[in-house]
Design a protein around this motif. Structure first.
Motif, PDB file in Angstrom:
ATOM      1  N   SER A  61      -3.279  -0.925   1.124  1.00 43.25           N
ATOM      2  CA  SER A  61      -3.114   0.497   1.415  1.00 43.25           C
ATOM      3  C   SER A  61      -4.294   1.036   2.203  1.00 43.25           C
ATOM      4  CB  SER A  61      -2.972   1.281   0.112  1.00 43.25           C
ATOM      5  OG  SER A  61      -4.103   1.087  -0.713  1.00 43.25           O
ATOM      6  N   GLY A  66      -2.719   6.618   5.311  1.00 47.96           N
ATOM      7  CA  GLY A  66      -1.669   6.219   4.391  1.00 47.96           C
ATOM      8  C   GLY A  66      -0.810   5.070   4.856  1.00 47.96           C
ATOM      9  N   GLY A  84       1.856   5.659   8.546  1.00 47.43           N
ATOM     10  CA  GLY A  84       1.236   6.734   7.790  1.00 47.43           C
ATOM     11  C   GLY A  84       1.318   8.024   8.575  1.00 47.43           C
ATOM     12  N   ARG A  90       3.543  10.782   3.541  1.00 45.68           N
ATOM     13  CA  ARG A  90       2.325  10.089   3.110  1.00 45.68           C
ATOM     14  C   ARG A  90       1.215  10.221   4.158  1.00 45.68           C
ATOM     15  NH1 ARG A  90       4.592   5.874   2.387  1.00 45.68           N
ATOM     16  NH2 ARG A  90       4.101   4.820   4.334  1.00 45.68           N
ATOM     17  N   ALA A  93      -3.089   6.701   0.913  1.00 41.20           N
ATOM     18  CA  ALA A  93      -2.521   5.786  -0.074  1.00 41.20           C
ATOM     19  C   ALA A  93      -3.648   5.094  -0.822  1.00 41.20           C
ATOM     20  CB  ALA A  93      -1.614   4.756   0.602  1.00 41.20           C
ATOM     21  N   GLY A 108      -0.388   7.623  -4.381  1.00 43.92           N
ATOM     22  CA  GLY A 108      -0.793   8.502  -3.288  1.00 43.92           C
ATOM     23  C   GLY A 108      -2.136   9.161  -3.426  1.00 43.92           C
ATOM     24  N   ASN A 111      -2.629  12.865  -2.333  1.00 45.92           N
ATOM     25  CA  ASN A 111      -1.640  13.216  -1.319  1.00 45.92           C
ATOM     26  C   ASN A 111      -0.843  14.468  -1.668  1.00 45.92           C
ATOM     27  OD1 ASN A 111      -0.283  12.026   1.258  1.00 45.92           O
ATOM     28  ND2 ASN A 111       1.446  12.583  -0.026  1.00 45.92           N
ATOM     29  N   ARG A 117       3.589  17.515  -1.343  1.00 46.13           N
ATOM     30  CA  ARG A 117       4.029  16.206  -0.854  1.00 46.13           C
ATOM     31  C   ARG A 117       4.172  15.228  -2.023  1.00 46.13           C
ATOM     32  NH1 ARG A 117      -0.891  16.526   3.374  1.00 46.13           N
ATOM     33  NH2 ARG A 117       0.045  17.922   4.919  1.00 46.13           N
ATOM     34  N   ASP A 119       3.594  12.165  -4.642  1.00 42.94           N
ATOM     35  CA  ASP A 119       2.433  11.534  -5.273  1.00 42.94           C
ATOM     36  C   ASP A 119       2.548  10.013  -5.273  1.00 42.94           C
ATOM     37  OD1 ASP A 119       0.982  13.917  -6.236  1.00 42.94           O
ATOM     38  OD2 ASP A 119       2.750  14.210  -7.503  1.00 42.94           O
ATOM     39  N   TRP A 121       5.365   6.413  -3.989  1.00 43.65           N
ATOM     40  CA  TRP A 121       6.537   5.913  -3.262  1.00 43.65           C
ATOM     41  C   TRP A 121       6.923   4.544  -3.803  1.00 43.65           C
ATOM     42  CZ3 TRP A 121       2.150   8.014  -1.457  1.00 43.65           C
ATOM     43  CH2 TRP A 121       2.242   9.212  -0.713  1.00 43.65           C
ATOM     44  N   ALA A 132      10.487   8.697  -3.262  1.00 45.56           N
ATOM     45  CA  ALA A 132       9.247   9.417  -2.957  1.00 45.56           C
ATOM     46  C   ALA A 132       9.193  10.545  -3.975  1.00 45.56           C
ATOM     47  CB  ALA A 132       9.258   9.962  -1.531  1.00 45.56           C
TER      48      ALA A 132
END
Length: 319
Positions: A61, A66, A84, A90, A93, A108, A111, A117, A119, A121, A132
């Motif tokens: 990551s 991200g 990303g 995202r 990450a 995340g 994030n 957005r 948290d 995925w 997501a």
């Protein structure tokens, strides 16, 4: 005639054995000592790593943007697997792991804080987005993730002493707050809960609290939390955890140390085996085992603007 044929067969097998051994050794020596990650022009930083032993793959990551990068055990060069900079919501990450089906779980970090957005995925091995999700709460920093014996994924929260559970149930992906240790674990300044591994007997998770150098045991049956007895072992900056049988490797990022402990099967206690200085030119964050070798992420967290090469390394120690 039968004896002659048997003798010839035995000789043929014996003659072939050195060739097989040599071939295996050659294949092992052909594996890269380091894997090159694809960085951005403005500098990239990395944190988590997940391994899929069945497919011979690993995933890394990227904190800056991200992106999710993917490599294989035999190839020194990796690829950007998932974009990303807003892909699937995202922009950063952190922890990453895979389950038995090869699905990829991504934490995340910050994030979703104040942004709405996701948290976390979940992706298929082919890169299809499966989920997501936002975790319950307004100040959730999902740091690392491990798979439980029930097949669900468990994420640590660095901003509160909590662990979240993510599972596919009745055809839908759900995220719930599985454990809250607010009355047991004191929240301190900086990064709190981080690395997470399943105990050898599958009865509990062992979780690192890096800022105070503690390990905590989260019982899977009751969600009860107790401190792991580690004696006087220095574990500040504990980040990634890797468990191989009774051998627990603790990657101590900015302390630039690799601690090895012998962990009890139920995760209640651990005895220090050794502390080794890691490469002073790197800040290693975490590691995973892929086909018998440990792979460590060089984060570049010590560089204001990161400069390549960006690497996953197999030798973490000071030279």
């Amino acid at each position: 005639m039968k004896c002659t044929i048997a003798g010839l067969a035995t000789l043929a097998v014996a003659a072939s054995l050195p060739l097989v051994a040599t071939s295996t050794q050659a294949a092992e020596s052909a594996r890269p000592a380091a894997y090159e990650l694809q960085g951005d022009a403005g500098g990239s930083k990395f944190e988590g790593i997940g391994a899929d032993p069945g497919r011979g793959r690993f995933y890394v990551s990227e904190v800056t943007g991200g992106e999710i990068h993917r490599g294989t055990a035999m190839d020194a060069r990796t690829e950007q697997w998932l974009g990303g900079d807003g892909t699937d919501g995202r922009f950063t990450a952190r922890g990453i792991t895979t389950d038995a089906a090869g699905r990829v779980y991504v934490a995340g970090g910050p994030n979703g804080i104040g942004t709405g957005r996701p948290d976390l995925w979940v992706y298929s091995p082919e890169g299809d987005l499966l989920a997501a999700l936002r975790a319950p709460g307004e100040n959730v920093f999902l740091n690392d993730v491990a798979i439980g014996p029930d097949g669900a994924a468990y994420f640590t929260n660095s901003n509160a002493p909590q662990v979240y559970r993510v599972a596919l149930e009745a055809g839908e992906w759900t995220v719930t707050r599985w454990a809250d240790a607010s009355g047991t674990i004191e929240q301190r300044a900086g990064f709190n809960l981080g690395g997470i591994v399943l105990s050898d007997d599958g009865s509990a998770f062992v979780v690192a609290q890096g800022n105070v150098g503690a390990l905590w045991r989260f019982d899977l049956a009751t969600a009860r939390v107790t401190r792991v007895e580690t004696g006087d072992a220095a574990l500040t900056d504990a980040d990634g955890l890797v468990l191989q049988g009774a051998r627990l490797t603790v990657v101590r990022n900015f302390a630039r140390m690799i601690a090895t402990l012998q962990l009890a099967g139920d995760g209640r206690s651990a005895a220090l085996v050794e502390q080794q200085a890691s490469d002073p030119t790197r800040v290693l964050t975490t590691a995973k085992v892929l086909r018998g070798r440990m792979l460590y992420v060089d984060s570049k967290f010590d560089e204001a603007v990161a400069v390549g090469p960006y690497e996953v390394v197999t030798d973490p120690l000071a030279r």
